[in-house]
Design a protein around this motif. Structure first.
Motif, PDB file in Angstrom:
ATOM      1  N   ALA A  77      -1.880  -9.746  -3.779  1.00 19.94           N
ATOM      2  CA  ALA A  77      -1.822 -11.411  -3.120  1.00 19.94           C
ATOM      3  C   ALA A  77      -1.839 -11.327  -1.691  1.00 19.94           C
ATOM      4  O   ALA A  77      -2.071 -11.915  -0.520  1.00 19.94           O
ATOM      5  CB  ALA A  77      -0.828 -12.087  -3.782  1.00 19.94           C
ATOM      6  N   LEU A  78      -1.169 -10.053  -1.037  1.00 18.36           N
ATOM      7  CA  LEU A  78      -1.171  -9.758   0.405  1.00 18.36           C
ATOM      8  C   LEU A  78      -2.209  -9.208   1.060  1.00 18.36           C
ATOM      9  O   LEU A  78      -2.278  -8.839   2.247  1.00 18.36           O
ATOM     10  CB  LEU A  78       0.195  -8.956   0.587  1.00 18.36           C
ATOM     11  CG  LEU A  78       1.403  -9.475   0.307  1.00 18.36           C
ATOM     12  CD1 LEU A  78       2.829  -8.566   0.445  1.00 18.36           C
ATOM     13  CD2 LEU A  78       1.794 -10.850   1.179  1.00 18.36           C
ATOM     14  N   LYS A  79      -3.367  -8.820   0.509  1.00 19.13           N
ATOM     15  CA  LYS A  79      -4.343  -8.251   0.682  1.00 19.13           C
ATOM     16  C   LYS A  79      -4.335  -6.960   1.520  1.00 19.13           C
ATOM     17  O   LYS A  79      -4.693  -6.741   2.593  1.00 19.13           O
ATOM     18  CB  LYS A  79      -5.531  -9.339   1.421  1.00 19.13           C
ATOM     19  CG  LYS A  79      -5.767 -10.775   0.838  1.00 19.13           C
ATOM     20  CD  LYS A  79      -6.545 -11.559   1.671  1.00 19.13           C
ATOM     21  CE  LYS A  79      -6.613 -12.959   0.759  1.00 19.13           C
ATOM     22  NZ  LYS A  79      -7.280 -12.877  -0.478  1.00 19.13           N
ATOM     23  N   PRO A  80      -3.736  -6.055   0.877  1.00 19.66           N
ATOM     24  CA  PRO A  80      -3.313  -4.952   1.683  1.00 19.66           C
ATOM     25  C   PRO A  80      -4.519  -4.038   2.127  1.00 19.66           C
ATOM     26  O   PRO A  80      -5.633  -4.010   1.434  1.00 19.66           O
ATOM     27  CB  PRO A  80      -2.339  -4.029   0.701  1.00 19.66           C
ATOM     28  CG  PRO A  80      -2.878  -4.561  -0.811  1.00 19.66           C
ATOM     29  CD  PRO A  80      -3.232  -5.955  -0.657  1.00 19.66           C
ATOM     30  N   THR A  81      -4.308  -3.488   3.166  1.00 20.30           N
ATOM     31  CA  THR A  81      -5.391  -2.298   3.555  1.00 20.30           C
ATOM     32  C   THR A  81      -4.840  -0.886   3.588  1.00 20.30           C
ATOM     33  O   THR A  81      -5.505   0.043   3.179  1.00 20.30           O
ATOM     34  CB  THR A  81      -5.514  -2.607   5.073  1.00 20.30           C
ATOM     35  OG1 THR A  81      -4.486  -2.369   5.747  1.00 20.30           O
ATOM     36  CG2 THR A  81      -6.417  -3.847   5.264  1.00 20.30           C
ATOM     37  N   LEU A  82      -3.451  -0.922   3.198  1.00 20.12           N
ATOM     38  CA  LEU A  82      -2.539   0.310   3.016  1.00 20.12           C
ATOM     39  C   LEU A  82      -1.614  -0.011   2.091  1.00 20.12           C
ATOM     40  O   LEU A  82      -0.951  -0.824   1.902  1.00 20.12           O
ATOM     41  CB  LEU A  82      -2.280   1.159   4.168  1.00 20.12           C
ATOM     42  CG  LEU A  82      -1.288   2.128   4.105  1.00 20.12           C
ATOM     43  CD1 LEU A  82      -1.855   3.335   3.381  1.00 20.12           C
ATOM     44  CD2 LEU A  82      -0.642   2.731   5.330  1.00 20.12           C
ATOM     45  N   VAL A  83      -1.609   0.629   0.998  1.00 17.54           N
ATOM     46  CA  VAL A  83      -0.332   0.803  -0.144  1.00 17.54           C
ATOM     47  C   VAL A  83       0.094   2.248  -0.343  1.00 17.54           C
ATOM     48  O   VAL A  83      -0.643   3.201  -0.555  1.00 17.54           O
ATOM     49  CB  VAL A  83      -1.041   0.209  -1.602  1.00 17.54           C
ATOM     50  CG1 VAL A  83       0.160   0.327  -2.464  1.00 17.54           C
ATOM     51  CG2 VAL A  83      -1.596  -0.958  -1.231  1.00 17.54           C
ATOM     52  N   THR A  84       1.596   2.354  -0.170  1.00 11.62           N
ATOM     53  CA  THR A  84       2.104   3.476  -0.763  1.00 11.62           C
ATOM     54  C   THR A  84       2.829   3.104  -2.069  1.00 11.62           C
ATOM     55  O   THR A  84       3.420   1.953  -2.191  1.00 11.62           O
ATOM     56  CB  THR A  84       3.204   4.077   0.456  1.00 11.62           C
ATOM     57  OG1 THR A  84       4.040   3.099   0.767  1.00 11.62           O
ATOM     58  CG2 THR A  84       2.328   4.564   1.480  1.00 11.62           C
ATOM     59  N   ILE A  85       2.869   3.992  -3.121  1.00 10.68           N
ATOM     60  CA  ILE A  85       3.534   3.636  -4.189  1.00 10.68           C
ATOM     61  C   ILE A  85       4.160   5.038  -4.866  1.00 10.68           C
ATOM     62  O   ILE A  85       3.068   6.207  -4.894  1.00 10.68           O
ATOM     63  CB  ILE A  85       2.531   3.019  -5.318  1.00 10.68           C
ATOM     64  CG1 ILE A  85       3.190   2.648  -6.429  1.00 10.68           C
ATOM     65  CG2 ILE A  85       1.039   3.777  -5.462  1.00 10.68           C
ATOM     66  CD1 ILE A  85       2.551   1.855  -7.352  1.00 10.68           C
ATOM     67  N   TYR A  86       5.336   5.061  -5.255  1.00  3.96           N
ATOM     68  CA  TYR A  86       6.046   6.160  -6.164  1.00  3.96           C
ATOM     69  C   TYR A  86       6.510   5.396  -7.157  1.00  3.96           C
ATOM     70  O   TYR A  86       7.693   4.597  -7.208  1.00  3.96           O
ATOM     71  CB  TYR A  86       6.819   6.915  -5.210  1.00  3.96           C
ATOM     72  CG  TYR A  86       7.504   8.122  -5.599  1.00  3.96           C
ATOM     73  CD1 TYR A  86       7.140   8.699  -6.874  1.00  3.96           C
ATOM     74  CD2 TYR A  86       8.437   8.642  -5.185  1.00  3.96           C
ATOM     75  CE1 TYR A  86       7.805   9.713  -7.391  1.00  3.96           C
ATOM     76  CE2 TYR A  86       9.537   9.774  -5.737  1.00  3.96           C
ATOM     77  CZ  TYR A  86       8.627  10.303  -6.890  1.00  3.96           C
ATOM     78  OH  TYR A  86       9.520  11.369  -7.303  1.00  3.96           O
ATOM     79  N   ALA A  87       6.374   5.662  -8.280  1.00  4.82           N
ATOM     80  CA  ALA A  87       6.879   5.016  -9.645  1.00  4.82           C
ATOM     81  C   ALA A  87       6.938   6.254 -10.636  1.00  4.82           C
ATOM     82  O   ALA A  87       6.263   7.051 -10.734  1.00  4.82           O
ATOM     83  CB  ALA A  87       6.007   3.897 -10.028  1.00  4.82           C
TER      84      ALA A  87
END
Length: 267
Positions: A77-87
């Motif tokens: 919803a925030l229209k990211p251009t960069l995402v980091t994810i650690y799950a």
């Protein structure tokens, strides 16, 4: 939200659990009282280019399905251009786990993030071989890492290879709870993430002071205090089905500039 989102040319959204929330990097200026590597990465990006906005949706204690269910839609919803994810770290610590099924869901979540056009950065898990308590999870983490590498290859995502960062075998980078990185560890991680992003930065990783070797008796006393103050409560929460994040709210749910950058930058 729409107007606020589109006011930023670049939009970095961080997803995950305590690792990304910043637990261990204690800072009273920050929401939840923690800063962390993701905030430090955002600071460097914003200082280099104020058109970056930053959101951090991570909450301590979250397992992978919670992160995928609660954070991915909010991030999109925030229209990211960069995402980091650690799950997945909190799942690995559970008594039983179906890694293949869990990582198949992770794959689907990463596919959605990449389909949005955002660049995505994933993490391998830490090599816990030096931990007296968590060393038994090393084999699970190694399998997790291989599956994460496959996901990264499949979706053209970047990898921050936590497993191969031997610097973190130095306990000086860890908080007193021995479960989360301290400020020095989060600072080092921020530098490594920025290197993967090929982003210039001015982070200076602190030099650790050499610690004198403890006598066996002193070490036993230290270990006993740690077990009482940290390991016992951690085990107790799991037995009761509770999480350290049950009463915690998201640090930065909307795109913003972290508090310590606001004097030098503006949206």
């Amino acid at each position: 939200m729409g107007e606020e989102t589109t006011s930023f040319t670049h939009r970095y959204v961080a997803l995950g659990d305590s690792f990304t929330e910043g637990v261990g990097d204690w800072d009273p200026r920050s929401p939840n009282g923690v800063r962390g590597w993701a905030d430090r990465v955002a600071e460097q990006l914003i200082l280099a280019d104020p058109s970056w906005g930053y959101a951090n949706l991570a909450i301590r204690g979250r397992k992978m399905r919670q992160i995928l269910g609660e954070q991915v839609d909010a991030a999109l919803a925030l229209k990211p251009t960069l995402v980091t994810i650690y799950a997945g770290a909190n799942d690995i610590l559970r008594p039983s786990i179906d890694l293949d099924a869990l990582l198949a869901e992770y794959d689907a979540g990463i596919a959605r993030l990449r389909a949005s056009g955002a660049a995505v950065v994933l993490f391998t898990g830490f090599d816990s071989s030096k931990s007296a308590v968590f060393a038994k999870t090393r084999g699970r983490t190694a399998i997790y890492n291989e599956l994460v590498r496959e996901i990264a290859d499949r979706h053209d995502a970047e990898i921050v290879d936590y497993w191969r960062m031997r610097e973190f075998q130095n306990w000086g980078y860890w908080d007193v709870d021995r479960m989360h990185m301290a400020a020095a560890g989060h600072t080092l991680m921020a530098a490594r993430v920025l290197e993967v992003l090929k982003a210039a930065h001015s982070i200076e990783v602190p030099e650790l002071e050499a610690r004198p070797a403890a006598t066996r008796l002193a070490q036993l006393r230290t270990d006993a205090l740690w077990a009482r103050d940290y390991l016992g409560p951690w085990v107790g929460r799991r037995l009761r089905g509770q999480s350290s994040g049950d009463t915690v709210t998201v640090k930065y749910p909307e795109l913003t500039h972290p508090v310590w950058t606001k004097e030098t930058t503006s949206p």
